[in-house]
Write a protein that holds these residues in place. Structure first.
Motif, PDB file in Angstrom:
ATOM      1  N   LEU A  11       0.875  -1.192  -0.164  1.00  0.00           N
ATOM      2  CA  LEU A  11       0.160  -0.160  -0.121  1.00  0.00           C
ATOM      3  C   LEU A  11       0.825   1.267  -0.001  1.00  0.00           C
ATOM      4  O   LEU A  11       1.597   1.286   0.818  1.00  0.00           O
ATOM      5  N   GLY A  12       0.954   1.951  -1.071  1.00  0.00           N
ATOM      6  CA  GLY A  12       1.412   3.405  -1.189  1.00  0.00           C
ATOM      7  C   GLY A  12       0.540   4.583  -0.580  1.00  0.00           C
ATOM      8  O   GLY A  12      -0.599   4.538  -1.110  1.00  0.00           O
ATOM      9  N   VAL A  13       0.949   5.323   0.106  1.00  0.00           N
ATOM     10  CA  VAL A  13       0.250   6.463   0.618  1.00  0.00           C
ATOM     11  C   VAL A  13       1.085   7.511   0.395  1.00  0.00           C
ATOM     12  O   VAL A  13       2.343   7.931   0.845  1.00  0.00           O
ATOM     13  N   SER A  14       0.188   8.410  -0.574  1.00  0.00           N
ATOM     14  CA  SER A  14       0.882   9.661  -0.733  1.00  0.00           C
ATOM     15  C   SER A  14       0.322  10.647   0.010  1.00  0.00           C
ATOM     16  O   SER A  14      -0.737  10.746   0.686  1.00  0.00           O
ATOM     17  N   GLY A  15       0.743  12.109  -0.074  1.00  0.00           N
ATOM     18  CA  GLY A  15       0.263  13.289   0.737  1.00  0.00           C
ATOM     19  C   GLY A  15      -1.090  13.739   0.093  1.00  0.00           C
ATOM     20  O   GLY A  15      -1.209  14.196  -0.901  1.00  0.00           O
ATOM     21  N   GLY A  16      -2.048  13.760   1.171  1.00  0.00           N
ATOM     22  CA  GLY A  16      -3.303  14.223   0.863  1.00  0.00           C
ATOM     23  C   GLY A  16      -4.185  13.809   2.222  1.00  0.00           C
ATOM     24  O   GLY A  16      -3.818  13.056   2.882  1.00  0.00           O
ATOM     25  N   ILE A  17      -4.973  14.655   2.265  1.00  0.00           N
ATOM     26  CA  ILE A  17      -6.152  14.679   3.732  1.00  0.00           C
ATOM     27  C   ILE A  17      -6.636  13.328   3.682  1.00  0.00           C
ATOM     28  O   ILE A  17      -6.882  12.578   4.601  1.00  0.00           O
ATOM     29  N   ALA A  18      -6.885  12.468   2.669  1.00  0.00           N
ATOM     30  CA  ALA A  18      -7.257  11.088   2.579  1.00  0.00           C
ATOM     31  C   ALA A  18      -6.582  10.016   3.312  1.00  0.00           C
ATOM     32  O   ALA A  18      -6.959   9.074   3.695  1.00  0.00           O
ATOM     33  N   ALA A  19      -5.226  10.557   3.407  1.00  0.00           N
ATOM     34  CA  ALA A  19      -4.297   9.461   3.992  1.00  0.00           C
ATOM     35  C   ALA A  19      -4.831   9.306   5.406  1.00  0.00           C
ATOM     36  O   ALA A  19      -4.539   8.233   6.055  1.00  0.00           O
ATOM     37  N   TYR A  20      -5.807  10.068   6.159  1.00  0.00           N
ATOM     38  CA  TYR A  20      -6.076   9.631   7.378  1.00  0.00           C
ATOM     39  C   TYR A  20      -6.730   8.262   7.408  1.00  0.00           C
ATOM     40  O   TYR A  20      -6.859   7.599   8.372  1.00  0.00           O
ATOM     41  N   LYS A  21      -7.381   7.879   6.071  1.00  0.00           N
ATOM     42  CA  LYS A  21      -7.970   6.639   5.974  1.00  0.00           C
ATOM     43  C   LYS A  21      -7.223   5.281   5.846  1.00  0.00           C
ATOM     44  O   LYS A  21      -7.516   4.315   5.610  1.00  0.00           O
ATOM     45  N   SER A  22      -5.996   5.727   5.453  1.00  0.00           N
ATOM     46  CA  SER A  22      -5.051   4.629   5.361  1.00  0.00           C
ATOM     47  C   SER A  22      -5.085   3.467   6.125  1.00  0.00           C
ATOM     48  O   SER A  22      -4.865   2.257   5.972  1.00  0.00           O
ATOM     49  N   ALA A  23      -5.154   3.908   7.401  1.00  0.00           N
ATOM     50  CA  ALA A  23      -5.135   2.722   8.432  1.00  0.00           C
ATOM     51  C   ALA A  23      -6.324   1.745   8.397  1.00  0.00           C
ATOM     52  O   ALA A  23      -6.116   0.680   8.439  1.00  0.00           O
ATOM     53  N   ASP A  24      -7.377   2.413   8.095  1.00  0.00           N
ATOM     54  CA  ASP A  24      -8.545   1.757   7.599  1.00  0.00           C
ATOM     55  C   ASP A  24      -8.245   0.597   6.272  1.00  0.00           C
ATOM     56  O   ASP A  24      -8.881  -0.379   6.382  1.00  0.00           O
TER      57      ASP A  24
END
Ligand code: PMT
Length: 419
Positions: A11-24
């Motif tokens: 899982l790649g996580v890039s910079g954006g407010i939706a990154a807070y959902k990455s844990a889910d």
């Protein structure tokens, strides 16, 4: 909801407010069976901490392309820090970038490798999917549209985005899809449909030929190759029956698994189900011989030498190939020497359609997680290089499907029906 059992998802996580959902997203991927590792861009760290993603994935998070600090380098990233991205690229069965910012999409479209995540995306042979997340004006911008068209042309899958109210207060397209939807779409990356509607019977694992109530003859087959093929065939759309000798592996999901012990039991289970099969794949390491008699009580020690009388077991593969009509029949050949020569002999002697030959030895083919195969039929020979058995199985199923449809002409018939 599909399955990601035994799949390795990066899982790649890039910079954006939706990154807070990455844990889910990590949680949802793991819920359906995936092993997940996470790469974060520097921008992502402004929105969610590596520690959070480490806690939910159960693995250290990867962050830097050239990481010289061994203290930061997660286990398994490779001996040479600079090669970590190549190892990660090889490790992944699929890469999902969620959220994918406009900046990340632009860099990926240009083929840049200026951070760990873009470098891995360039270096991997696994499918790459992106879940765009950005302001609706940025999404509608011509430059973003051009980048997306380039990515699609390059085979990158685009998940979403959705529409609705955005963190910036605007309303429109650009919202990242929900984590549960992303997990489901990721599982679909593995479904090819090349065996849609077909029945496939597969044997796997060793057989156990009992000598007395506690002893017997067997071999080192773990079942990994056959189980991986059962999953790959299921993902390709087939109804799969797996007839397995004794293994410690769990039943593959959405595969009917029948547990047997001896070659005779395997033979009987196969012949109960094979009359309706379109394809039969014999991966099991079946004992050619069994003890001629089975003692009802534990055999006692007697004398310095002991002679065992063995009786011939039925050849399951040859018996399936001899059926009229026979399914498309695939055999394996486990060889320690003269691999191609011996495999060709098996193709002819057992009158099968295709043989998948592998060299077996101390660390090869049998028991190990990796394998390589030489596929031989009456048309040609194809090599599938060393790789994890899960990935190898998908290539083999693709090959079998092509040959099956070419020989039996079913693809055209089915296409004609659809029109
Ligand atoms: O289970 P793993 O640890 O993942 O290892 C995978 C594997 C090495 C066992 C697998 O890749 C493999 O090579 N399977 C075939 C092993 C074998 O028995 O090969 P063989 O060359 O002895 O037999 C040739 C073929 O005839 C095989 O398809 C076998 O299933 C079949 N056979 C053999 C004897 C018999 N009595 N009945 C059969 O159907």
């Amino acid at each position: 909801m599909g399955t990601l059992a035994n799949k390795r998802i990066l899982l790649g996580v890039s910079g954006g407010i939706a990154a807070y959902k990455s844990a889910d997203t990590v949680r949802r991927l793991r819920e359906i069976g995936a092993e997940v590792r996470v790469i974060m861009t520097r921008g992502a760290e402004s929105f969610i901490t590596p520690l959070t993603l480490q806690a939910v994935s159960g693995r250290p998070v990867y962050r830097q392309l050239l990481d010289t600090d061994p203290g930061l380098k997660p286990a398994g990233a490779g001996a040479e820090a600079g090669m970590g991205h190549i190892e990660l690229a090889r490790w992944a069965d699929a890469v999902l970038v969620a959220p994918a910012s406009a900046n990340f999409l632009a860099r990926l479209a240009q083929g840049r490798a200026n951070d760990l995540l873009t470098a891995v995306c360039l270096a991997t042979e696994a499918p790459v999917a992106v879940a765009p997340a950005m302001n609706q004006q940025m999404w509608n911008n011509a430059a973003t549209k051009t980048n997306l068209a380039t990515l699609q042309k390059n085979g990158v899958r685009i998940f979403g985005p959705g529409e609705g109210s955005q963190a910036c207060g605007e309303v429109g397209p650009g919202r990242m899809l929900e984590p549960a939807d992303l997990a489901s779409l990721t599982s679909e990356l593995f479904t090819s449909g090349v065996l849609d509607g077909l029945n496939v019977v597969i044997t796997a694992g060793p057989t156990w030929e009992a000598l007395d109530p506690v002893r017997g003859l067997s071999n080192r087959s773990s079942g990994k190759m056959g189980y991986a093929l059962a999953t790959a065939a299921m993902e390709a759309g087939a109804r799969v029956i797996l007839v397995s000798g004794p293994t410690s592996l769990p039943d593959p999901e959405r595969v009917l698994t029948l547990r047997v012990e001896s070659a005779q039991e395997m033979h009987d289970a196969v012949h109960t189900h094979v009359p309706t099969a379109n394809i039969f794949i014999g991966v099991a390491a079946v004992a050619d011989y069994r003890p001629a008699t089975r003692a009802t009580e534990k055999i006692k020690k007697s004398g310095e030498k002991m002679t065992l009388e063995l009786a011939r077991n039925p050849d399951i593969l040859a018996s399936v190939a001899a059926l009229k009509p026979a399914p498309y029949t695939v055999g394996f050949a486990a060889e320690t020497e003269h691999v191609e020569q011996n495999a060709r002999r098996k193709l002819e002697d057992k009158k099968i359609d295709l043989v998948a030959a592998n060299r077996v030895g101390a660390d090869l083919g049998i028991e190990s997680d990796d394998n390589s195969l030489l596929l031989i039929d009456r048309r040609d020979a194809t090599t599938l290089p060393a790789q994890p058995k899960t990935r190898l199985a998908r290539s083999l199923i693709q090959h079998i499907a092509e040959r099956y449809h070419a020989e039996r002409g079913t693809q055209n018939t089915r296409r004609a029906h659809r029109r």
